[in-house]
Design an enzyme around this catalytic site. Structure first.
Site, PDB file in Angstrom:
ATOM      1  N   ARG A   6       0.891  -1.152   0.314  1.00  0.00           N
ATOM      2  CA  ARG A   6       0.003   0.094   0.065  1.00  0.00           C
ATOM      3  C   ARG A   6       0.834   1.143   0.028  1.00  0.00           C
ATOM      4  O   ARG A   6       0.603   2.191  -0.751  1.00  0.00           O
ATOM      5  CB  ARG A   6      -0.804   0.026   1.129  1.00  0.00           C
ATOM      6  CG  ARG A   6      -2.282  -0.797   1.110  1.00  0.00           C
ATOM      7  CD  ARG A   6      -2.119  -2.365   0.677  1.00  0.00           C
ATOM      8  NE  ARG A   6      -2.977  -3.120   0.586  1.00  0.00           N
ATOM      9  CZ  ARG A   6      -3.679  -3.750   1.644  1.00  0.00           C
ATOM     10  NH1 ARG A   6      -3.124  -3.946   2.833  1.00  0.00           N
ATOM     11  NH2 ARG A   6      -4.693  -4.460   1.392  1.00  0.00           N
TER      12      ARG A   6
ATOM     13  N   ASP B  15       0.103  -7.199  -3.015  1.00  0.00           N
ATOM     14  CA  ASP B  15      -1.327  -6.901  -2.588  1.00  0.00           C
ATOM     15  C   ASP B  15      -1.699  -6.219  -3.748  1.00  0.00           C
ATOM     16  O   ASP B  15      -1.289  -6.095  -4.804  1.00  0.00           O
ATOM     17  CB  ASP B  15      -1.174  -5.909  -1.461  1.00  0.00           C
ATOM     18  CG  ASP B  15      -2.563  -6.458  -0.599  1.00  0.00           C
ATOM     19  OD1 ASP B  15      -3.640  -6.285  -1.116  1.00  0.00           O
ATOM     20  OD2 ASP B  15      -2.604  -6.635   0.670  1.00  0.00           O
TER      21      ASP B  15
ATOM     22  N   HIS C   8      -6.446 -10.520  -3.113  1.00  0.00           N
ATOM     23  CA  HIS C   8      -5.377  -9.215  -3.082  1.00  0.00           C
ATOM     24  C   HIS C   8      -4.386  -9.551  -4.085  1.00  0.00           C
ATOM     25  O   HIS C   8      -3.201  -9.198  -3.567  1.00  0.00           O
ATOM     26  CB  HIS C   8      -4.733  -9.131  -1.528  1.00  0.00           C
ATOM     27  CG  HIS C   8      -5.913  -8.695  -0.471  1.00  0.00           C
ATOM     28  ND1 HIS C   8      -6.266  -7.487  -0.463  1.00  0.00           N
ATOM     29  CD2 HIS C   8      -6.217  -9.571   0.503  1.00  0.00           C
ATOM     30  CE1 HIS C   8      -7.044  -7.231   0.651  1.00  0.00           C
ATOM     31  NE2 HIS C   8      -7.156  -8.442   1.158  1.00  0.00           N
TER      32      HIS C   8
ATOM     33  N   GLU D  85      -9.661 -12.719   2.721  1.00  0.00           N
ATOM     34  CA  GLU D  85     -10.301 -11.773   1.893  1.00  0.00           C
ATOM     35  C   GLU D  85     -10.658 -11.818   0.294  1.00  0.00           C
ATOM     36  O   GLU D  85     -10.129 -11.165  -0.282  1.00  0.00           O
ATOM     37  CB  GLU D  85     -10.065 -10.208   2.453  1.00  0.00           C
ATOM     38  CG  GLU D  85     -10.138 -10.006   3.821  1.00  0.00           C
ATOM     39  CD  GLU D  85      -9.450  -8.692   4.114  1.00  0.00           C
ATOM     40  OE1 GLU D  85     -10.104  -7.971   5.075  1.00  0.00           O
ATOM     41  OE2 GLU D  85      -8.445  -8.089   3.416  1.00  0.00           O
TER      42      GLU D  85
ATOM     43  N   TRP E  13      -6.060 -13.904  12.591  1.00  0.00           N
ATOM     44  CA  TRP E  13      -6.191 -12.407  12.807  1.00  0.00           C
ATOM     45  C   TRP E  13      -7.649 -11.893  13.010  1.00  0.00           C
ATOM     46  O   TRP E  13      -7.917 -10.822  13.664  1.00  0.00           O
ATOM     47  CB  TRP E  13      -5.794 -11.868  11.363  1.00  0.00           C
ATOM     48  CG  TRP E  13      -6.828 -11.911  10.036  1.00  0.00           C
ATOM     49  CD1 TRP E  13      -6.700 -12.991   9.380  1.00  0.00           C
ATOM     50  CD2 TRP E  13      -7.621 -10.999   9.501  1.00  0.00           C
ATOM     51  NE1 TRP E  13      -7.642 -12.786   8.618  1.00  0.00           N
ATOM     52  CE2 TRP E  13      -8.201 -11.742   8.472  1.00  0.00           C
ATOM     53  CE3 TRP E  13      -7.904  -9.596   9.958  1.00  0.00           C
ATOM     54  CZ2 TRP E  13      -9.112 -10.827   7.762  1.00  0.00           C
ATOM     55  CZ3 TRP E  13      -9.017  -8.966   9.288  1.00  0.00           C
ATOM     56  CH2 TRP E  13      -9.487  -9.674   7.959  1.00  0.00           C
TER      57      TRP E  13
HETATM   58  C1  ACM Z   1      -5.973  -9.046   7.115  1.00  0.00           C
HETATM   59  O1  ACM Z   1      -5.824  -8.122   7.814  1.00  0.00           O
HETATM   60  N1  ACM Z   1      -6.764  -8.765   6.155  1.00  0.00           N
HETATM   61  C2  ACM Z   1      -5.320 -10.477   7.229  1.00  0.00           C
END
Ligand code: ACM
Ligand code: ZN
Length: 756
Positions: free
Chosen positions: A158, A187, A260, A323, A389
């Site tokens: 990022r 990412d 990602h 995600e 997480w």
């Molecule tokens: C995460 O914070 N998406 C691993």
């Protein structure tokens, strides 16, 4: 002479009783002795000192204290005992060490080269300065880590951090005995590692042509239009890996899949389900386009991982796994074919199948796969380790299935969250994670048997860099919270938070300054402790300790004339009285100044007529977003933006219900509520609110008022009377498809309720 020895022993014992420990993470045993003066050089017998450790010690001494390191075999201040070559390892744990720098001894023994390195880092913290110059605090220290994985993560996608900046991050990790650097290299917003077989990954995937400014939830969103990017060549990667190795830190690379992955798909769109050419995004979030599960992608990933394996000696390779929306997979003929051929029931099993291919490949190369806890969905691959997480539940399930686990729950370990609610905090993603909360982190959750707990390798904090745009800010977000984390992953039995804070303030802020760290001073802001009081609230300004003096002044604003400032001392409390029924609220602004005139904490209190009212919560807030319970709704502090967690109550339930008790029957004309609208964080305005009023908490259907919610501060107009006000808030059924978190239940965040 004998008397002198006795006196010194006595001094030593007295010291011990009140001993503060300069070393963080706190060692298993610490007992201070006398001071040893250091002139311009520290002279020791380094025969048994590992050469890397010697070089490290020498450069730190020079850089931090301008002290030289010198070798002598004749009368050294101390010597390094058995260890580096481990011809005769002493009876010390692998990463453990013993410092014996006392009247009785002058040796440093360690269980390994790492142990010796940790001893050196403790010695650096024992060096100090007084009116007579530099000295080293003599002490007996016995120490060894509790956990094998003591990690910090860094997202370089990022925002990109140069090789020198990454080395600096590693340098600071070393000082606090972290041993795992989780390097988040790929990412959506940038691919950062050179892969020789796929040059477009960096030629195309490492650059984006815009970057979001401000917060994701801002409306409208704004972007700069500058090209942004960068990547590490394989030589640079090797350089960083070696640099970390010299500091006894393992670099664990993360190559994200199947989600990602927009930067990689910008370079090789044929690896997606649609084949559509899209750019590298300059916005944050979760994207529907992910790698297609077809064989071509699996082959690509194996080729990429082959090069990665060559660069990183780490036992673990992180493959992401978090995600990854399944909308493209659901609609893709190639993915459907893979599902049919492998008899997979759904796209979760398809993700599990994808991960299994990677697991088999990495295992065949002698590596272990680790991934975010989503890899549990659809079945955990046989050799996979899990990084938990989304709380600790994923980690608990994995440990129960006898898989290795690293705990990194958002609740304690997300250093991209705010560390105070002070207005001066730099823009962050949201959430609230003060130092004290980090300190509560224990990588082994309750409920695991001793046998299951063995699978917990340790813990780690994550530094996601959407809003971290510079090294300076990275250090601000990391320190001092990393010291609290170091306690959680190093100490077998950590001291109380108060004892830690006292050691931290006595020694570590100086040490951080000596290391030029841009550490956050957020803990110096007094904490507000608010409690209910008859007819209002008490606001207690709690400073950090008896020595910390500040003044609080108050003024009335919003149409009222200013009253004079009010000087206060430490631990003072203000009483705020609620406005008489039927009158407008008074608005009071408080500000806090320390003795140096720094750090003003400004808070605004709206003293409305139901300030401090009793509330029965029918639905409970989520424990992560439950600051001060129901009092949060009537504490006079109106939730503000950017969202910092502590001012709001957050719910992940389909409705929220609570009952306010006004204490006696009142004429009620309106009820106003505050809601947070932060769609990027899955927080949505609710659908509708229903309010009922009752004299005696028997609910009469006639006194029921309903409205749709169309703003963040809806007001219901009532014309009724009663003592109890029941509020029911209906959340939206699900987040609209196509939005961040589409298809999931939204969060509802509420703040002050004002009844008139
Ligand atoms: C995460 O914070 N998406 C691993
Ligand atoms: Zn597909």
């Amino acid at each position: 002479m004998k008397n002198l020895v006795l006196v010194l022993m006595w001094v030593l014992l007295v010291n011990q009783a009140s001993a503060q420990c300069p070393i963080i993470p706190s060692p298993s045993f610490y007992s201070p002795g006398m001071k040893y003066r250091i002139e311009s050089a520290l002279v020791l017998d380094s025969t048994e000192l590992d050469v890397n450790n010697w070089n490290y010690f020498k450069s730190c001494l020079k850089n931090l204290f301008d002290i030289d390191l010198k070798h002598t075999e004749a009368n050294p201040l101390f010597h390094f005992g058995a260890s580096p070559n481990l011809s005769q390892p002493p009876n010390i744990a692998d990463e453990g060490y013993i410092i014996d720098l006392t009247l009785m001894g002058n040796s440093i023994d360690a269980g390994s080269r790492s142990g010796q390195f940790y001893a050196i880092n403790s010695l650096l913290q024992l060096i100090s300065h007084d009116e007579n110059g530099w000295y080293i605090q003599g002490a007996t220290v016995r120490d060894e880590p509790a956990f094998k994985w003591r990690g910090l993560h860094l997202d370089v996608s990022r925002h990109f951090f140069s090789v020198d900046e990454v080395k600096r991050y590693i340098d600071l990790m070393a000082l606090y005995k972290f041993n795992t650097f989780h390097w988040h290299l790929t990412d959506d917003q940038g691919w950062r590692i050179e892969i020789k077989q796929y040059p477009k990954l960096t030629e195309v995937g490492a650059y984006r042509d815009s970057t979001m400014l401000g917060h994701y939830s801002d409306q409208p969103r704004i972007f700069d239009k500058n090209a942004y990017g960068g990547f590490y060549t394989q030589d640079e990667i090797r350089e960083v890996v070696k640099y970390a190795q010299e500091r006894h830190i393992t670099v664990v690379p993360e190559i994200e899949l199947p989600g990602h992955s927009r930067a990689a798909l910008a370079a090789y769109p044929e690896l997606s389900c649609t084949g559509l050419q899209q750019g590298v995004p300059g916005t944050w979030g979760i994207f529907d386009d992910i790698y297609c599960s077809k064989q071509e992608t699996i082959d690509f990933m194996k080729n990429v991982l082959s090069e990665v394996i060559e660069l990183f000696p780490s036992e673990y390779i992180h493959i992401g796994g978090d995600e990854a929306p399944k909308v493209r997979w659901e609609a893709c003929p190639n993915c459907k074919k893979v599902m049919d051929e492998n008899e997979l029931a759904n796209t979760h099993e398809l993700q599990s199948y994808f991960i299994k291919q990677m697991d088999e490949f990495l295992t065949s190369k002698g590596k272990k796969l680790i991934g975010w806890d989503e890899i549990l969905e659809g079945g955990l691959s046989p050799n996979a380790a899990v990084m938990s997480w989304r709380g600790m539940q994923g980690g608990i399930e994995a440990a129960q299935q006898k898989h290795e686990v690293v705990m990194t729950p958002t609740t304690y370990c997300y250093f991209d969250y705010y560390q105070s609610s002070h207005p001066s905090e730099p823009l962050a993603i949201g959430g609230y994670l003060p130092l004290e909360k980090v300190y509560k982190f224990n990588p082994v959750p309750n409920g695991l048997s001793a046998d299951e707990a063995k699978y917990i390798l340790g813990g780690q904090a994550n530094l996601w860099a959407e809003y971290i745009t510079s090294l300076e800010q990275l250090e601000y977000m990391t320190y001092p919270r990393a010291l609290a984390l170091a306690q959680s992953v190093w100490c077998h039995e950590k001291p109380s938070f108060e004892a830690f804070l006292s050691d931290y303030l006595a020694y570590q802020e100086d040490f951080l300054e000596r290391n030029d760290v841009n550490y956050a001073r957020s803990i110096h802001q007094p904490q507000l402790e608010i409690s209910r009081k008859k007819n209002g609230i008490n606001v207690h300004f709690k400073g950090m300790g008896d020595d910390y003096h500040f003044t609080v002044s108050t003024k009335e604003i919003g149409g009222y004339s200013m009253s004079g400032g009010q000087a206060m001392g430490v631990n003072d409390t203000l009483f705020f009285e609620k406005a008489p029924w039927g009158t407008d609220p008074k608005i009071i602004q408080t500000s806090v100044l320390d003795e140096a005139g720094r750090s003003s904490l400004v808070n605004r209190f709206v003293l409305h007529s139901n300030l401090g009212a009793e509330i029965e919560m029918v639905t409970q807030p989520h424990p992560k977003y439950n600051h001060n319970g129901s009092l949060n709704l009537v504490d006079g502090i109106i939730g503000t933006l950017p969202w910092k967690g502590s001012q709001w109550l957050g719910f992940d339930t389909s409705y929220v219900e609570f009952i306010v008790d006004l204490g006696e029957e009142k004429d009620i004309s309106s009820v106003e509520l505050g809601f947070l609208d932060q769609n990027g964080s899955w927080i949505y305005l609710p659908e509708q609110i229903t309010v009922q009023v009752s004299k005696n908490s028997k609910w009469c259907l006639k006194k029921k008022f309903t409205t749709k919610v169309e703003s963040t501060d809806p007001t219901l107009l009532l014309n009724t009377s009663g003592r109890y006000v029941r509020v029911r808030i209906e959340a939206m059924e699900q987040i609209p498809i196509g939005q961040e978190g589409g298809g999931n239940m939204p969060w509802t965040f509420i703040d002050e309720i004002q009844i008139r």
